[in-house]
Design a protein around this motif. Sequence first.
Motif, short mmCIF file in Angstrom:
data_model
loop_
_atom_site.label_atom_id
_atom_site.label_comp_id
_atom_site.label_asym_id
_atom_site.label_seq_id
_atom_site.Cartn_x
_atom_site.Cartn_y
_atom_site.Cartn_z
N ILE A 148 6.40 8.07 -20.36
CA ILE A 148 7.62 7.27 -20.16
C ILE A 148 8.25 7.59 -18.81
N GLY A 149 8.26 8.88 -18.44
CA GLY A 149 8.82 9.25 -17.14
C GLY A 149 8.08 8.58 -16.00
N ASP A 150 6.74 8.60 -16.05
CA ASP A 150 5.95 7.94 -15.02
C ASP A 150 6.16 6.43 -15.03
N ALA A 151 6.26 5.86 -16.24
CA ALA A 151 6.40 4.40 -16.35
C ALA A 151 7.74 3.93 -15.77
N VAL A 152 8.82 4.65 -16.07
CA VAL A 152 10.13 4.26 -15.56
C VAL A 152 10.17 4.41 -14.04
N ALA A 153 9.63 5.51 -13.53
CA ALA A 153 9.59 5.71 -12.08
C ALA A 153 8.76 4.63 -11.40
N ALA A 154 7.62 4.28 -12.01
CA ALA A 154 6.77 3.23 -11.45
C ALA A 154 7.48 1.88 -11.46
N LEU A 155 8.19 1.58 -12.55
CA LEU A 155 8.94 0.33 -12.64
C LEU A 155 10.04 0.28 -11.60
N SER A 156 10.68 1.42 -11.36
CA SER A 156 11.71 1.48 -10.32
C SER A 156 11.12 1.20 -8.94
N THR A 157 9.97 1.83 -8.65
CA THR A 157 9.31 1.61 -7.36
C THR A 157 8.86 0.16 -7.22
N LEU A 163 7.90 0.70 4.46
CA LEU A 163 8.33 1.01 3.09
C LEU A 163 7.41 0.37 2.05
N ALA A 164 6.97 -0.84 2.30
CA ALA A 164 6.12 -1.54 1.34
C ALA A 164 4.79 -0.81 1.14
N GLY A 165 4.18 -0.37 2.23
CA GLY A 165 2.91 0.33 2.12
C GLY A 165 3.03 1.65 1.38
N ILE A 166 4.10 2.39 1.66
CA ILE A 166 4.30 3.67 0.98
C ILE A 166 4.60 3.44 -0.51
N ALA A 167 5.35 2.38 -0.82
CA ALA A 167 5.61 2.06 -2.23
C ALA A 167 4.31 1.72 -2.96
N CYS A 201 9.41 -5.27 -4.81
CA CYS A 201 9.60 -6.72 -4.94
C CYS A 201 10.86 -7.17 -4.21
N LEU A 202 11.93 -6.42 -4.36
CA LEU A 202 13.18 -6.77 -3.67
C LEU A 202 13.01 -6.68 -2.15
N PHE A 203 12.27 -5.67 -1.71
CA PHE A 203 12.05 -5.50 -0.27
C PHE A 203 11.23 -6.65 0.30
N LEU A 204 10.16 -7.04 -0.40
CA LEU A 204 9.29 -8.11 0.09
C LEU A 204 9.98 -9.46 0.10
#
Length: 245
Positions: free
Chosen positions: A72-81, A160-164, A86-89
Amino acid sequence: MRTFLIIWLGQLVSTFGSRMTSFAIQIWAWELTGQATALALVGFFSTLPSILVMFFAGMIIDRWNRKWLLIIGDAVAALSTLTILCLFLTHQLQLWQIYLLGAIAGIFVEIQTLAHSASISLLVPKSQYGRASSLNASIHYGAIIIAPALAGALYAKIGLAGIAMIDLIAFGIALVTVLPVQIPQLALSQNDHETAATIWHRLVFGFRYIVARPGLRAIVVVPVLVSSRFRRRCLCPADSGAHRK
């Protein structure tokens, strides 16, 4: 040690990816505003909720399946990233969104980190405690030192997009390493189940227990001071640049 090393490898990759994204977001915030305040607030909003949840994290970890806490911790962090990407692009990313997503992810990542640390004694024999603890510490301190350097070197090329995207791949690796393994769960006594609702009494007991023991106070306070000092030193170049301008 085999199960521990599999989990450790996944968490190492995931933590490096998260630290790289966090540093890239700070660079983006600096480029956007040119203010050290925005830079500091990114770290503030991601750290403060994790500090508050630490008071209750122990009870959560003892009563929930630790494998699923890691997932769950990984999933929430991944969803945040993914949301940030998506917002950045789409050119809609704003600072308040960074603060909010960082706060949400910080809560779950803190629980995940503690669940991983608390599982050491259940995964490895006593003769390997020192080795496992050292490897576990290398995840945190290695990511603090190396990940920002990697992010800084890559930011100029992939942004930022590439690092994300690298971060999302890292989350996938962490998920693949956790899914097939089994993490033993701490057995609770009947008394533990009966008193689970008395959260306040447990918190007071924990504070008194730590305060009464100087060694434990040092274990709690020293890492916080060192971490705060390191974070402030990382922000000093930006602060100095702002004063020069």
